[in-house]
Scaffold this active site. Structure first.
Site, PDB file in Angstrom:
ATOM      1  N   LYS A  62       0.838  -1.206   0.000  1.00  0.00           N
ATOM      2  CA  LYS A  62       0.000   0.000   0.000  1.00  0.00           C
ATOM      3  C   LYS A  62       0.875   1.258   0.000  1.00  0.00           C
ATOM      4  CE  LYS A  62      -3.698  -2.571   2.192  1.00  0.00           C
ATOM      5  NZ  LYS A  62      -4.560  -2.874   3.342  1.00  0.00           N
ATOM      6  N   GLN A 106      -4.834  -2.195   9.427  1.00  0.00           N
ATOM      7  CA  GLN A 106      -4.706  -3.487   8.773  1.00  0.00           C
ATOM      8  C   GLN A 106      -5.274  -4.594   9.657  1.00  0.00           C
ATOM      9  OE1 GLN A 106      -3.628  -3.817   5.600  1.00  0.00           O
ATOM     10  NE2 GLN A 106      -4.067  -5.996   5.658  1.00  0.00           N
ATOM     11  N   ASP A 129     -11.174   2.114   3.706  1.00  0.00           N
ATOM     12  CA  ASP A 129     -11.423   0.672   3.554  1.00  0.00           C
ATOM     13  C   ASP A 129     -12.916   0.391   3.381  1.00  0.00           C
ATOM     14  OD1 ASP A 129      -9.249  -1.086   3.443  1.00  0.00           O
ATOM     15  OD2 ASP A 129      -8.866  -0.941   5.600  1.00  0.00           O
TER      16      ASP A 129
HETATM   17  N1  GUN Z   1      -6.861  -7.484   5.733  1.00  0.00           N
HETATM   18  C1  GUN Z   1      -7.136  -8.166   4.601  1.00  0.00           C
HETATM   19  N2  GUN Z   1      -7.615  -7.340   3.673  1.00  0.00           N
HETATM   20  C2  GUN Z   1      -7.648  -6.120   4.213  1.00  0.00           C
HETATM   21  C3  GUN Z   1      -8.049  -4.840   3.740  1.00  0.00           C
HETATM   22  O1  GUN Z   1      -8.494  -4.652   2.599  1.00  0.00           O
HETATM   23  N3  GUN Z   1      -7.913  -3.811   4.598  1.00  0.00           N
HETATM   24  C4  GUN Z   1      -7.447  -3.973   5.857  1.00  0.00           C
HETATM   25  N4  GUN Z   1      -7.373  -2.899   6.636  1.00  0.00           N
HETATM   26  N5  GUN Z   1      -7.076  -5.137   6.332  1.00  0.00           N
HETATM   27  C5  GUN Z   1      -7.180  -6.198   5.514  1.00  0.00           C
END
Ligand code: GUN
Length: 303
Positions: A62, A106, A129
């Site tokens: 990211k 996350q 998200d």
């Molecule tokens: N864990 C797995 N996929 C994601 C996501 O898209 N965002 C976040 N914050 N955690 C995740």
């Protein structure tokens, strides 16, 4: 390689890597214009708790994507023993920070942390998200909001490849809050892509093949390597593979990312299919960037 050459029609590959590069290029052009106009670039913050291998990879990717599209990015790391109060304090500060357009926590989080409490603490306007219940509710009601990155990525892939979804039977395997459940809502919405008849299957669904065999579109998000075989799908089906399980082996990395779809058998039967890697994964990454620039543009601090 078998000696007897059989003629097989191969499914069209839905190239998520290619489409994600196009999207990131579009965002980059947008950011270049913003910066040329003497305004600050969008800023995404990621919070990482602990040292889960997959989570570290996701977060690092990211940050890399932010650099690629010209965003400012920050990474806030906590040890796995962090308290819920400490995390909530950080979220409260990010909510107030006029220099932060969007942030993500996350997942998954350690057991001592109440995940729902953390998600609820995020300002919905910075929830890139799309996990906050307010945003999930808006999504379900077809109001403008941040769509969760993976479902958003799948919709965008279907859109750019002009996959016909109207009146089609879409079978989704898996009901997670970040993929299966939102995807089931989005495929049934009154829009394109959407207008599908949706069946949401999960671990308690008996004989899943009875459903997948009747599906025009199958979306797998269960995390069971090579689960979906060619014999479980209908001729001409569109197959979207969200799975990315680390299967340990003797490669240099020590594992291979493996999808939920048995690509070799399904590619002979399907009309279109996403590969792993290079399918849904890069689309997910691109859509987080899309949500972040959307947060920037709709921010109360940036007219
Ligand atoms: N864990 C797995 N996929 C994601 C996501 O898209 N965002 C976040 N914050 N955690 C995740």
């Amino acid at each position: 390689e078998s000696k007897s050459k059989s003629i097989s029609i191969m499914a069209k590959i839905l190239d998520g890597l290619k489409v994600s590069k196009e999207i990131k290029k579009e965002i980059r052009a947008d950011v270049d214009k913003i910066v040329a106009g003497k305004r600050r670039p969008p800023h995404l913050v990621a919070i990482l708790v602990g040292s889960n291998g997959a989570s570290m990879t996701y977060v690092n990717n990211k940050i890399k994507d932010c650099k690629e599209v010209g965003f400012k990015s920050s990474l806030i790391k906590f040890s796995s023993t962090v308290s819920e109060a400490e995390l909530l304090e950080t979220i409260s500060e990010l909510n107030k920070d006029k220099d932060v357009d969007g942030f993500i926590v996350q997942l998954p989080l350690p057991k001592q942390i109440d995940q729902e409490k953390i998600i609820m603490a995020i300002d919905p306007r910075k929830d890139v998200d799309g996990f906050h219940p307010e945003n999930f509710g808006k999504m379900a009601l077809e109001m403008d909001t941040f769509l969760p990155a993976t479902p958003f990525g799948i919709l965008t892939l279907l859109e750019r490849y002009q996959i016909d979804t109207k009146g089609k039977h879409c079978v989704i395997i898996g009901r997670s809050r970040i993929v299966g459940k939102p995807m089931s809502i989005l495929m049934g919405r009154k829009d394109f892509p959407g207008n599908s008849t949706v069946t949401l299957t999960h671990s308690y669904t008996p004989h899943i093949e009875d459903f997948t065999k009747n599906a025009d579109i199958v979306i797998t998000a269960l995390g069971d390597p090579n689960f979906l075989k060619g014999e479980m799908i209908k001729k001409g089906a569109v197959v979207i593979d969200v799975g990315i399980t680390r299967v340990e082996d003797n490669t240099e990395k020590g594992y291979t990312l493996t999808g939920d779809v048995d690509f070799e058998s399904c590619k002979e039967i399907a009309s279109a299919i996403t590969p792993v890697p290079g399918g849904v994964g890069p689309m997910t990454r691109a859509m987080l960037m899309k949500n972040t620039i959307l947060a920037y543009k709709t921010s109360v601090y940036n007219d």
